[in-house]
Design an enzyme around this catalytic site. Sequence first.
Site, short mmCIF file in Angstrom:
data_model
loop_
_atom_site.label_atom_id
_atom_site.label_comp_id
_atom_site.label_asym_id
_atom_site.label_seq_id
_atom_site.Cartn_x
_atom_site.Cartn_y
_atom_site.Cartn_z
N HIS A 2 0.87 -1.14 0.13
CA HIS A 2 0.04 0.02 -0.09
C HIS A 2 0.93 1.30 0.08
O HIS A 2 1.98 1.28 0.58
CB HIS A 2 -0.97 0.11 1.43
CG HIS A 2 -2.15 0.84 1.09
ND1 HIS A 2 -2.11 2.26 1.31
CD2 HIS A 2 -3.54 0.83 0.59
CE1 HIS A 2 -3.09 2.93 0.87
NE2 HIS A 2 -4.00 1.90 0.68
N ASP A 25 -7.96 -5.20 -0.06
CA ASP A 25 -8.35 -6.28 -0.93
C ASP A 25 -8.29 -7.70 -0.85
O ASP A 25 -8.80 -8.57 -1.39
CB ASP A 25 -7.72 -5.76 -2.19
CG ASP A 25 -8.70 -4.30 -2.93
OD1 ASP A 25 -9.62 -4.38 -2.67
OD2 ASP A 25 -7.64 -3.52 -3.43
N1 ACO Z 1 4.20 -7.79 -4.58
C1 ACO Z 1 5.64 -7.94 -4.61
N2 ACO Z 1 6.31 -6.78 -4.56
C2 ACO Z 1 5.72 -5.57 -4.39
C3 ACO Z 1 4.33 -5.58 -4.17
C4 ACO Z 1 3.51 -6.61 -4.31
N3 ACO Z 1 2.21 -6.73 -4.25
N4 ACO Z 1 3.70 -4.21 -3.84
C5 ACO Z 1 5.19 -3.61 -3.71
N5 ACO Z 1 6.21 -4.24 -4.34
C6 ACO Z 1 7.60 -3.96 -4.10
C7 ACO Z 1 7.91 -3.21 -5.59
O1 ACO Z 1 8.30 -4.05 -6.41
C8 ACO Z 1 8.79 -2.11 -4.90
O2 ACO Z 1 10.28 -2.91 -4.94
P1 ACO Z 1 11.50 -2.20 -5.02
O3 ACO Z 1 11.78 -1.25 -3.93
O4 ACO Z 1 12.55 -3.28 -5.01
O5 ACO Z 1 11.30 -1.57 -6.26
C9 ACO Z 1 8.31 -1.84 -3.50
O6 ACO Z 1 7.67 -3.14 -3.08
C10 ACO Z 1 7.65 -0.38 -3.40
O7 ACO Z 1 6.56 -0.81 -4.31
P2 ACO Z 1 6.04 0.48 -5.02
O8 ACO Z 1 5.29 -0.35 -6.18
O9 ACO Z 1 6.85 1.47 -5.50
O10 ACO Z 1 4.70 1.04 -4.15
P3 ACO Z 1 3.64 1.82 -4.63
O11 ACO Z 1 3.38 2.66 -3.29
O12 ACO Z 1 3.95 2.57 -5.70
O13 ACO Z 1 2.32 0.89 -4.95
C11 ACO Z 1 0.66 -0.66 -4.61
C12 ACO Z 1 1.63 0.62 -4.04
C13 ACO Z 1 0.37 -0.19 -6.18
C14 ACO Z 1 -0.51 -0.96 -3.96
C15 ACO Z 1 1.72 -1.92 -4.61
O14 ACO Z 1 1.93 -2.29 -3.42
C16 ACO Z 1 0.93 -2.99 -5.48
O15 ACO Z 1 1.21 -3.00 -6.82
N6 ACO Z 1 0.27 -4.01 -5.06
C17 ACO Z 1 -0.61 -5.02 -5.63
C18 ACO Z 1 -2.00 -4.47 -6.07
C19 ACO Z 1 -2.86 -4.36 -4.97
O16 ACO Z 1 -2.97 -4.74 -3.95
N7 ACO Z 1 -3.66 -2.96 -5.27
C20 ACO Z 1 -4.50 -2.70 -4.09
C21 ACO Z 1 -3.90 -1.60 -3.11
S1 ACO Z 1 -5.08 -1.08 -2.11
C22 ACO Z 1 -6.52 -0.21 -2.88
O17 ACO Z 1 -6.03 0.53 -3.78
C23 ACO Z 1 -7.61 -0.18 -2.58
#
Ligand code: ACO
Length: 440
Positions: A302, A359
């Site tokens: 998140h 979620d």
């Molecule tokens: N699985 C694996 N790795 C992940 C995940 C995941 N679900 N989420 C984040 N990471 C990793 C990224 O690859 C990144 O790694 P790095 O630092 O080595 O490059 C690090 O964790 C930081 O993640 P970001 O993508 O930069 O975080 P951001 O804040 O931009 O994105 C998000 C947040 C979109 C929720 C992301 O965690 C994600 O895609 N999660 C999966 C989709 C999801 O569950 N979305 C619902 C969110 S809640 C809502 O909107 C209601």
Amino acid sequence: MTTAKLILDGKEYEFPTVVGTENEVGVDFTKLRPTTGAISVDPGYGNTGSCASSITFIDGEKGILRYRGYPIEEIAEEASFTEVCFLLIYGHLPTQRELDTFNEKLTYHSMIHEAMKQFFDDFPVTAHPMMVLSAMIASLSAFYPRATTDEDRELNIIRLIAKASTIAAFSYKKSVGQPFIYPRNDLTYTENFLHMMFAIPAEPYVVPPVLNKALNLLLILHADHEQNCSTSTVRMVGSSQANLFASISAGVMALWGPLHGGANQKVIEMLQKIREDGGDYQKYMDMAKDKKSGFKLMGFGHRVYKNFDPRATLLKEAAADVLAGLGIDDPLLEIAKKLEDIALEDQFFVERKLYPNVDFYSGILYRAMGIPTEMFTVMFALGRLPGWISQWKEMREDPKGRISRPRQIYTGETKRPYVPMKDRKATVATPEEKLEPVTV
Ligand code: ACO
């Protein structure tokens, strides 16, 4: 008032700071461009406060979520969804009388115009219900175009909350080829939704209290979440003074994406895939850690929560209770818990502070309630409606409100002369050119 100093090209500038009621500090860069000529760059807006808001407070480090100051745990325990709608939109908890009047209005406006039923027939039966919801909400502006006075806007708010649940249920009925079930005036908002979803004309339908309770909880937990992607979209569209229906319709589309509300559908699809693949959790954990795989653990991570998502905690407990109450043994719940256990111990997830989000467990609850996977994000949208509406209202009532118009850092070509067609040389072959045999 404290200030922040910025040194740019050796010159020092001072900017005021703003402090919120929970001591959140921001540097006010309103005058950044006019005074320095520079802009702030913040892709994804992770550090940008786009507005001041008194609706929802989140402390992502501590796992705190409050609506109008009230902790989500207390609201979830006691309140009804329509009470939360009132709280978010009008800023205070309703008295019994206020709530009764609000509920009456929602009941009175729950039917959709008969002409709108035709629209459901014209979409392909395979149309995703999020697309249908967004289109139907946008088309409400054709039926209720008056939005000049405060009274018009208030009425449209009621219409939107009341009719969205009917639209959502009708889109489900259409997708399964069953006749539409009209709302009933003797049922509450949540009971009515379940009635319109699951009743069939041939049989009487009594809303199971366990489903009603679960739906109430789910909607409340989704009701607002400050400046997330869809809410910011609603504000962005609304900032042009687009009407309520147009702004919320855009918010529904933003929510649909798998990185936002669409994740609830993707979580269940992922859990099902893991199950069909023999339940090899480790394989999927390894894939999630391997950036090249393109696979993410859906329902994890998140932008704001870096400790735990309080909504996920409440939903995990509720999922176990509801499944037990309905006598359902869903293997996907076990897979979900197992994944969570492994992730919480795994260095990759721990270091990046990746925890289950709202979620992760909501889909298990929706499944148990008999709601099909494609409807999950629609359920999220129904819950988020009062949040979008209250944020839209707050923006429109802000005397300092301006149209949203971010800047950019241009990285394209600098000025160059236009080249007439006859003098142009192909630089990259198009796919068609590659496929076509060259004949001389
Ligand atoms: N699985 C694996 N790795 C992940 C995940 C995941 N679900 N989420 C984040 N990471 C990793 C990224 O690859 C990144 O790694 P790095 O630092 O080595 O490059 C690090 O964790 C930081 O993640 P970001 O993508 O930069 O975080 P951001 O804040 O931009 O994105 C998000 C947040 C979109 C929720 C992301 O965690 C994600 O895609 N999660 C999966 C989709 C999801 O569950 N979305 C619902 C969110 S809640 C809502 O909107 C209601």
